[in-house]
Design an enzyme around this catalytic site. Structure first.
Site, PDB file in Angstrom:
ATOM      1  N   ILE A  97       0.859  -1.186   0.000  1.00  0.00           N
ATOM      2  CA  ILE A  97       0.000   0.000   0.000  1.00  0.00           C
ATOM      3  C   ILE A  97       0.899   1.241   0.000  1.00  0.00           C
ATOM      4  O   ILE A  97       1.797   1.361   0.842  1.00  0.00           O
ATOM      5  CB  ILE A  97      -0.900   0.019   1.258  1.00  0.00           C
ATOM      6  CG1 ILE A  97      -1.769  -1.239   1.318  1.00  0.00           C
ATOM      7  CG2 ILE A  97      -1.778   1.271   1.282  1.00  0.00           C
ATOM      8  CD1 ILE A  97      -2.776  -1.373   0.204  1.00  0.00           C
ATOM      9  N   HIS A 113      -3.340 -12.214   7.730  1.00  0.00           N
ATOM     10  CA  HIS A 113      -2.125 -12.951   7.369  1.00  0.00           C
ATOM     11  C   HIS A 113      -2.310 -14.405   7.819  1.00  0.00           C
ATOM     12  O   HIS A 113      -2.770 -14.653   8.934  1.00  0.00           O
ATOM     13  CB  HIS A 113      -0.913 -12.315   8.067  1.00  0.00           C
ATOM     14  CG  HIS A 113       0.381 -12.938   7.651  1.00  0.00           C
ATOM     15  ND1 HIS A 113       1.001 -12.634   6.459  1.00  0.00           N
ATOM     16  CD2 HIS A 113       1.159 -13.871   8.247  1.00  0.00           C
ATOM     17  CE1 HIS A 113       2.116 -13.345   6.352  1.00  0.00           C
ATOM     18  NE2 HIS A 113       2.234 -14.105   7.419  1.00  0.00           N
TER      19      HIS A 113
END
Ligand code: GRF
Length: 202
Positions: A97, A113
């Site tokens: 990002i 994750h």
């Protein structure tokens, strides 16, 4: 205070099974929120199809469409701001990002994750590689982690984890399937707690 119903953007690059879990959580009223846009860098991502199936707006924004990373970041940022997004959920988004977006949406971007961070995170730790590394290290448990996204890969504050056993005969594929199943519970549960103000992002 977080504004509800929470306006959620999901960024996904591939299949989007976690996106689906978030859509379902909103539609079934478990999350006081709505997925208002699904953004992908990959126009072939099945995640986009899932969004269309629910009449959710889709956007394909990738760096290759712009002259340089700054123009890309500025466009993606503007798209998110225009839609008054309150929470950005990364769900298998394979790109970093841009810093400008992290700064503007500080503590408003979260990621899932497929391991128990801070173990088995960082650059290069994605997809099947994570599960291969967990098995190679002889771990007896793994799981899923939801964390805040900051400028460093897999580094931000951990918001929630769900553990699963690693079984002696596990392959990376069987472990991935077990972890994915708990991801689909953990992600909507955590977003529900954020929307309800039970988890404060700061
Ligand atoms: C999940 O394992 C997630 O933890 C990781 O990428 C995978 C995405 O799967 N960040 P899907 O696209 O949600 O099915």
């Amino acid at each position: 205070m977080i504004a509800t119903p929470l306006r959620i953007a999901v960024l996904a690059s591939h299949g989007g099974s976690n996106l689906q879990a978030l859509i379902d959580g909103c539609r079934e009223g478990r999350i006081d929120g709505r997925v208002v846009v699904v953004v992908s860098n990959n126009r072939k991502a099945y995640a986009l199809e899932r969004a269309r199936n629910h009449n959710i707006e889709t956007l394909v924004v990738s760096e290759g469409m712009f002259e340089g990373s700054a123009a890309f970041a500025a466009d993606l940022l503007a798209q998110l701001q225009r839609r008054k997004i309150g929470l950005i959920c990364l769900a298998g988004y394979m790109k970093m990002i841009p810093k400008q977006i992290i700064a503007t949406f500080r503590n408003k971007i979260i990621n899932i994750h497929p391991a128990l961070l801070p173990k088995f995170g960082g650059p290069g730790m994605y997809g099947m590689r994570v599960h291969e590394a967990v098995i190679a290290a002889g771990e007896t448990e793994s799981g899923a982690t939801i964390h805040i996204v900051d400028e460093i890969y897999d580094n931000g504050r951990i918001l929630a984890q769900h553990r699963v056993p690693v079984l002696p005969d596990d392959t990376p594929e069987s472990l991935q399937a077990r972890v994915l199943e708990v991801e689909h519970q953990l992600y909507p549960e955590t977003v529900a707690e954020i929307a309800a103000g039970k988890i404060i992002l700061e």
